[in-house]
Scaffold this active site. Sequence first.
Site, mmCIF file in Angstrom:
data_model
loop_
_atom_site.group_PDB
_atom_site.id
_atom_site.type_symbol
_atom_site.label_atom_id
_atom_site.label_comp_id
_atom_site.label_asym_id
_atom_site.label_seq_id
_atom_site.Cartn_x
_atom_site.Cartn_y
_atom_site.Cartn_z
ATOM 1 C CB SER A 199 1.815 -3.786 14.826
ATOM 2 O OG SER A 199 0.440 -3.976 14.965
ATOM 3 C CE1 TYR A 211 1.133 -5.568 9.728
ATOM 4 C CE2 TYR A 211 -0.537 -5.618 11.744
ATOM 5 C CZ TYR A 211 0.406 -4.904 10.863
ATOM 6 O OH TYR A 211 0.825 -3.513 11.213
HETATM 7 N N1 LIG Z 1 -1.277 2.264 10.728
HETATM 8 C C1 LIG Z 1 -1.206 1.515 11.843
HETATM 9 O O1 LIG Z 1 -2.445 1.487 12.606
HETATM 10 C C2 LIG Z 1 0.078 0.764 12.098
HETATM 11 C C3 LIG Z 1 -0.120 0.066 13.594
HETATM 12 C C4 LIG Z 1 0.898 -0.640 13.779
HETATM 13 C C5 LIG Z 1 1.981 -0.733 12.960
HETATM 14 N N2 LIG Z 1 1.765 -0.340 11.704
HETATM 15 C C6 LIG Z 1 3.131 -0.403 10.834
HETATM 16 O O2 LIG Z 1 3.753 0.830 10.334
HETATM 17 C C7 LIG Z 1 4.251 0.671 9.212
HETATM 18 C C8 LIG Z 1 3.678 1.796 8.199
HETATM 19 O O3 LIG Z 1 2.326 1.527 8.039
HETATM 20 P P1 LIG Z 1 1.125 2.556 7.512
HETATM 21 O O4 LIG Z 1 0.187 2.610 8.485
HETATM 22 O O5 LIG Z 1 2.062 3.869 7.246
HETATM 23 O O6 LIG Z 1 0.891 1.796 5.932
HETATM 24 P P2 LIG Z 1 0.694 2.669 4.649
HETATM 25 O O7 LIG Z 1 0.026 3.692 4.767
HETATM 26 O O8 LIG Z 1 0.014 1.385 3.677
HETATM 27 O O9 LIG Z 1 1.906 2.636 4.101
HETATM 28 C C9 LIG Z 1 3.028 1.462 3.736
HETATM 29 C C10 LIG Z 1 4.347 1.826 3.247
HETATM 30 O O10 LIG Z 1 5.230 0.578 3.085
HETATM 31 C C11 LIG Z 1 5.598 0.869 1.870
HETATM 32 N N3 LIG Z 1 5.827 -0.594 1.200
HETATM 33 C C12 LIG Z 1 4.865 -1.458 1.350
HETATM 34 N N4 LIG Z 1 5.283 -2.634 0.781
HETATM 35 C C13 LIG Z 1 6.690 -2.304 0.443
HETATM 36 C C14 LIG Z 1 7.507 -3.081 -0.298
HETATM 37 N N5 LIG Z 1 7.420 -4.371 -0.658
HETATM 38 N N6 LIG Z 1 8.675 -2.740 -0.769
HETATM 39 C C15 LIG Z 1 8.982 -1.158 -0.504
HETATM 40 N N7 LIG Z 1 8.038 -0.500 0.555
HETATM 41 C C16 LIG Z 1 6.911 -1.116 0.798
HETATM 42 C C17 LIG Z 1 4.724 1.619 1.047
HETATM 43 O O11 LIG Z 1 5.243 2.082 0.008
HETATM 44 P P3 LIG Z 1 4.933 1.747 -1.829
HETATM 45 O O12 LIG Z 1 3.565 1.441 -1.627
HETATM 46 O O13 LIG Z 1 5.582 2.946 -2.425
HETATM 47 O O14 LIG Z 1 5.558 0.475 -1.908
HETATM 48 C C18 LIG Z 1 4.233 2.675 1.908
HETATM 49 O O15 LIG Z 1 5.182 3.882 1.837
HETATM 50 C C19 LIG Z 1 3.988 -0.802 8.682
HETATM 51 O O16 LIG Z 1 5.012 -1.590 8.934
HETATM 52 C C20 LIG Z 1 2.717 -1.198 9.661
HETATM 53 O O17 LIG Z 1 2.731 -2.673 9.626
HETATM 54 C C21 LIG Z 1 0.939 0.572 11.346
#
Ligand SMILES: NC(=O)c1ccc[n+]([C@@H]2O[C@H](COP(=O)([O-])OP(=O)(O)OC[C@H]3O[C@@H](n4cnc5c(N)ncnc54)[C@H](OP(=O)(O)O)[C@@H]3O)[C@@H](O)[C@H]2O)c1
Length: 239
Positions: free
Chosen positions: A142, A155
């Site tokens: 990120s 984070y």
């Molecule tokens: N959105 C942004 O702006 C952004 C920017 C930079 C980086 N990121 C990174 O991108 C990735 C995805 O983010 P997102 O925005 O799509 O978040 P999100 O909508 O909250 O989705 C998170 C995903 O991770 C899974 N997850 C979380 N904890 C878990 C665990 N302990 N074991 C297995 N699965 C787990 C969740 O599945 P379940 O709930 O089914 O477990 C869900 O599918 C993350 O690593 C985040 O830090 C996001």
Amino acid sequence: MSPLKNKKAIITGGGRGLGKATALAFAKEGIAVAITGRNEKILKETVSELQAFGVLAIYAVFDVGNYEEVQKSVKTIVETFGSIDILVNNAGIAAVGSFNEMEVSQWTDIIQTNVMGMYYVTKEVLPYLLHQNSGDIINVSSTAGLTGNANVSAYSASKFAVIGMSESLMKEVRKNNIRVNTLTPSTIESDMTIDLGFAKKDSQDSVLQPEDFAELIVAGLKLPRRAMLKSAALWSTNP
Ligand SMILES: NC(=O)c1ccc[n+]([C@@H]2O[C@H](COP(=O)([O-])OP(=O)(O)OC[C@H]3O[C@@H](n4cnc5c(N)ncnc54)[C@H](OP(=O)(O)O)[C@@H]3O)[C@@H](O)[C@H]2O)c1
């Protein structure tokens, strides 16, 4: 025909958000996809959407922070697919809170999921890639992994750690024809950013969308094998 057709991929956190968009983009390319997460209902729904593209799509329910569950599930997925080509380490959690207000347990959960979870899954998938002398690993960090900001210490620490782990692995295994790519996206509309108040629902005109992220991953995978996307920062044009 897509050069990615018939490849096999694991996407952690593939049921929703960035992981789901990536799974859909992979299915459109003809890639067989295993999505993982903790919420079986969401995973089932997403698998149905993936199967509509005519690809093999399966799911596995496990917590990436639990090494025993990771070991069992990765083995089952690879046995079902017969081999594995692509790992997207996407699962992650975030929380906002001042350094002292955030509970020790919450700080620990973030590190356990974002850092140890990525390490566990990679540790279990890597031997297959090394054995076949080919593969791609995409690790999601990120902008918070490049710069610290107030109230996101856990984070940010986790995403700095991801970059260190990912770049170190990249230097170890590029000689084995394994490309390790570290992504540092800025804010993308998802449950995570809406829940934290960083993005609003339906802000397609200004805020990055999960499918933009997915398109970048597919483009990186389509590079000729001699070329590797080492890292990439995806930003919105005009926030
Ligand atoms: N959105 C942004 O702006 C952004 C920017 C930079 C980086 N990121 C990174 O991108 C990735 C995805 O983010 P997102 O925005 O799509 O978040 P999100 O909508 O909250 O989705 C998170 C995903 O991770 C899974 N997850 C979380 N904890 C878990 C665990 N302990 N074991 C297995 N699965 C787990 C969740 O599945 P379940 O709930 O089914 O477990 C869900 O599918 C993350 O690593 C985040 O830090 C996001």
